[in-house]
Enzyme design. Structure first.
Site, PDB file in Angstrom:
ATOM      1  N   HIS A  77       5.893   0.791  -4.202  1.00 29.80           N
ATOM      2  CA  HIS A  77       5.403   1.941  -4.824  1.00 29.80           C
ATOM      3  C   HIS A  77       6.448   2.670  -5.310  1.00 29.80           C
ATOM      4  CE1 HIS A  77       1.617   3.112  -1.994  1.00 29.80           C
ATOM      5  NE2 HIS A  77       2.127   2.035  -0.869  1.00 29.80           N
ATOM      6  N   ARG A  90      -8.430   6.217   7.910  1.00 26.56           N
ATOM      7  CA  ARG A  90      -8.737   5.054   7.769  1.00 26.56           C
ATOM      8  C   ARG A  90      -9.721   4.511   8.856  1.00 26.56           C
ATOM      9  NH1 ARG A  90      -4.561   1.344   3.860  1.00 26.56           N
ATOM     10  NH2 ARG A  90      -4.584   3.355   3.081  1.00 26.56           N
ATOM     11  N   ASP A 105      -6.403  -0.288  -4.910  1.00 29.42           N
ATOM     12  CA  ASP A 105      -6.621   1.487  -5.505  1.00 29.42           C
ATOM     13  C   ASP A 105      -5.662   1.333  -6.327  1.00 29.42           C
ATOM     14  OD1 ASP A 105      -4.446   1.293  -3.116  1.00 29.42           O
ATOM     15  OD2 ASP A 105      -4.660   3.923  -3.093  1.00 29.42           O
ATOM     16  N   ASP A 125      -2.813   1.369  -7.124  1.00 28.22           N
ATOM     17  CA  ASP A 125      -1.367   2.862  -7.049  1.00 28.22           C
ATOM     18  C   ASP A 125       0.586   2.197  -6.724  1.00 28.22           C
ATOM     19  OD1 ASP A 125      -1.597   2.513  -4.339  1.00 28.22           O
ATOM     20  OD2 ASP A 125      -1.893   4.061  -3.512  1.00 28.22           O
ATOM     21  N   ARG A 126      -0.238   0.474  -6.420  1.00 29.89           N
ATOM     22  CA  ARG A 126       0.992  -0.099  -6.035  1.00 29.89           C
ATOM     23  C   ARG A 126       0.787  -1.315  -7.365  1.00 29.89           C
ATOM     24  NH1 ARG A 126       2.049  -2.940  -1.283  1.00 29.89           N
ATOM     25  NH2 ARG A 126      -0.254  -3.111  -0.570  1.00 29.89           N
ATOM     26  N   ASP A 157      -2.602  -3.705  -6.134  1.00 25.84           N
ATOM     27  CA  ASP A 157      -3.768  -2.752  -4.795  1.00 25.84           C
ATOM     28  C   ASP A 157      -4.481  -2.876  -5.308  1.00 25.84           C
ATOM     29  OD1 ASP A 157      -2.414  -1.340  -5.706  1.00 25.84           O
ATOM     30  OD2 ASP A 157      -2.333  -1.349  -3.178  1.00 25.84           O
ATOM     31  N   SER A 212      -7.379   1.168   0.101  1.00 25.12           N
ATOM     32  CA  SER A 212      -5.931   0.314  -0.725  1.00 25.12           C
ATOM     33  C   SER A 212      -6.336  -1.110  -0.090  1.00 25.12           C
ATOM     34  CB  SER A 212      -5.195   0.362   0.082  1.00 25.12           C
ATOM     35  OG  SER A 212      -3.930   0.033  -0.522  1.00 25.12           O
ATOM     36  N   HIS A 213      -5.600  -2.257   0.238  1.00 22.62           N
ATOM     37  CA  HIS A 213      -5.721  -3.163   0.442  1.00 22.62           C
ATOM     38  C   HIS A 213      -6.371  -3.493   1.941  1.00 22.62           C
ATOM     39  CE1 HIS A 213      -2.367  -2.009   3.378  1.00 22.62           C
ATOM     40  NE2 HIS A 213      -2.455  -3.555   3.810  1.00 22.62           N
ATOM     41  N   LYS A 228      -7.484  10.106   1.362  1.00 30.30           N
ATOM     42  CA  LYS A 228      -6.076   9.904   0.580  1.00 30.30           C
ATOM     43  C   LYS A 228      -6.663  11.111   0.488  1.00 30.30           C
ATOM     44  CE  LYS A 228      -4.398   5.294   0.148  1.00 30.30           C
ATOM     45  NZ  LYS A 228      -3.287   4.754  -0.759  1.00 30.30           N
TER      46      LYS A 228
END
Length: 452
Positions: free
Chosen positions: A329, A14, A244, A246-247, A242, A98-99, A108
């Site tokens: 998660h 990242r 992406d 995933d949360r 979020d 992500s965020h 990832k």
């Protein structure tokens, strides 16, 4: 030469685009990923950030030069990439930060079947190869390069999730969803299509500049709009994803956030009803209510360190049916042990729509304690502050301590965990107690020691 120590983290890559992470560097990561995993074919997806499409194409180019075939699935959520990795049995790479703010991007990575690639499971080797090639020159291309194909997995991803939760008999629900201009705006319409749900969309426009708010629902500032909309719409609940997707964070009908630990306990109970006697993983900063509920339902709780690589490793080692973290998660054995906020959201819809009470009443039995939330303190010497807290608490009557991840101090009425950040000069404190005054007292005493 790029400083990979700044961008290769414990679980992913990242950095700021293009200053720290550019197309040339990403092409080398694609080649190194193929080299380390031994992949002959990979799957690659990306989020809505402006830099994501061409960075994912550069990664695929690097893989193809090393002889691997690349399947590009285009715009997707991170859990949709995990679905593709699992269903196609291919190593995968997802381009997302992500965020993080718009100027960031990242990668990832996972092995076939969505198995994690982290510092101890291949990422360190990938980094070393990229550093070598930056110093000595890019590797020679394979004698026979791979090919690039495209594939749409969204419909299949949605169908798989819906096959895992019984939703046909639920009563109609009004649901507000805040996608935060992230990938939830791409996945939610397809997953929710056909469900007895009156969907109220918020910020579904894909925009990697995040014009409305940061796509991090764990920050209370970022769910204010959702809370207000749930109340104004008279909705049954709200969901926030979020960047992406995933949360997933849940808001009840009163506009109040539901603890991710309560959601973990709720989903654990539902999964144990399907798989009696199963194992459920939880990290050490989830509420005590989680292992209590698991035991009450005949399951076996297993406590782990914070971090998805530890959760996934324990899922694989124990054959666990489900795992949850207080960061929202949620991991499912039926989803290749990978995390998917969308599947957790479907479980909440099924539980709420299968009975007549409001969400606040439904989750009350899973939310038994008072927590501080995570409190960060900047310190000059992490080890010294940890030691000061350890000495202050360890000799007290009824106290037990462990160092599974930082320092955890436990009594029958309260506990706290204090652990160091891996990337910043911070100590992170989480406190939980049976009541608010006790929690506040222990929180303030620990913070005084940490910040003295």
């Amino acid at each position: 030469m790029a400083d990979l120590g700044q961008i290769v983290k414990a679980y992913d890559v990242r950095g700021v685009y293009p200053d720290q992470l550019d197309d040339r560097l990403v092409e080398l990561f694609g080649a190194a990923f193929v080299e380390v995993t031994g992949a002959t074919a990979i799957v690659v997806g990306h989020d809505m950030r402006p830099s994501s499409p061409h960075l994912s194409a550069s990664f695929a180019k690097g893989a193809v030069r090393r002889g691997a075939h690349a399947t590009l699935i285009g715009l997707c959520s991170t859990d949709q990439l995990y679905y593709a990795s699992g269903a196609l049995d291919l190593p995968g790479a997802m381009f997302t930060a992500s965020h993080n703010p718009a100027r960031y991007n990242g990668i990832k990575m996972c092995r076939a079947g969505a198995a994690p690639v982290g510092e101890d499971t291949g990422l360190a080797e990938i980094r070393a190869l990229v550093e070598k090639w930056l110093a000595e020159g890019a590797p020679e291309p394979a004698a026979t390069p791979g090919t690039i194909t495209q594939r749409d997995t969204l419909t299949d991803y949605a169908a798989h999730l819906l096959s895992l939760v019984e939703l046909s008999a639920i009563h109609p629900l009004k649901v507000v969803v805040d996608a935060g201009n992230g990938m939830g705006g791409h996945t939610v319409p397809t997953v929710f299509a056909g469900l007895p749900v009156d969907l109220v969309p918020m910020y579904f426009e894909l925009d990697g500049t995040f014009p409305n708010h940061e796509a991090n629902p764990l920050d209370p500032r970022n769910i204010v709009d959702l809370q207000a909309r749930v109340l104004s719409e008279g909705a049954d609940l709200g969901l926030a994803f979020d960047g992406d997707a995933d949360r997933c964070f849940v808001v009840d009908e009163r506009g109040r956030g539901v603890s991710p630990s309560a959601i973990t306990a709720l989903v654990a109970e539902r999964e144990l009803a399907k798989h009696p006697g199963g194992t459920v993983i939880h990290n050490l900063i989830t509420s005590c209510s989680v292992p209590e509920v698991v035991r009450e339902q005949g399951g076996t709780p297993v406590r782990t360190r914070v971090g998805h690589s530890f959760i996934k490793a324990e899922m694989a080692r124990t054959g666990a049916i489900f795992g949850g973290e207080h960061s929202a998660h949620y991991y499912f054995r039926e989803f290749w042990n990978a995390d998917t906020g969308m599947l957790a959201a479907l479980h909440v819809l099924a539980a709420l729509g299968g009975q007549d009470g409001p969400l606040s009443e439904l989750v009350a039995s899973y939310d038994r304690y008072t927590g501080s939330g995570e409190i960060n303190s900047t310190v000059d010497d992490q080890a010294a502050r940890l030691d000061a807290v350890r000495k202050a608490f360890s000799d007290r009557e009824g106290v037990t301590t462990d160092e599974l991840d930082g320092l955890t101090v436990t009594t029958p009425d309260w506990w706290f965990n204090l652990r160091a950040s891996n990337t910043e000069p911070l100590l992170r404190l989480n406190v939980e107690a049976r009541d608010e005054p006790t929690m506040a007292k222990i929180r303030d005493e620990a913070l005084a020691l940490i910040r003295s």
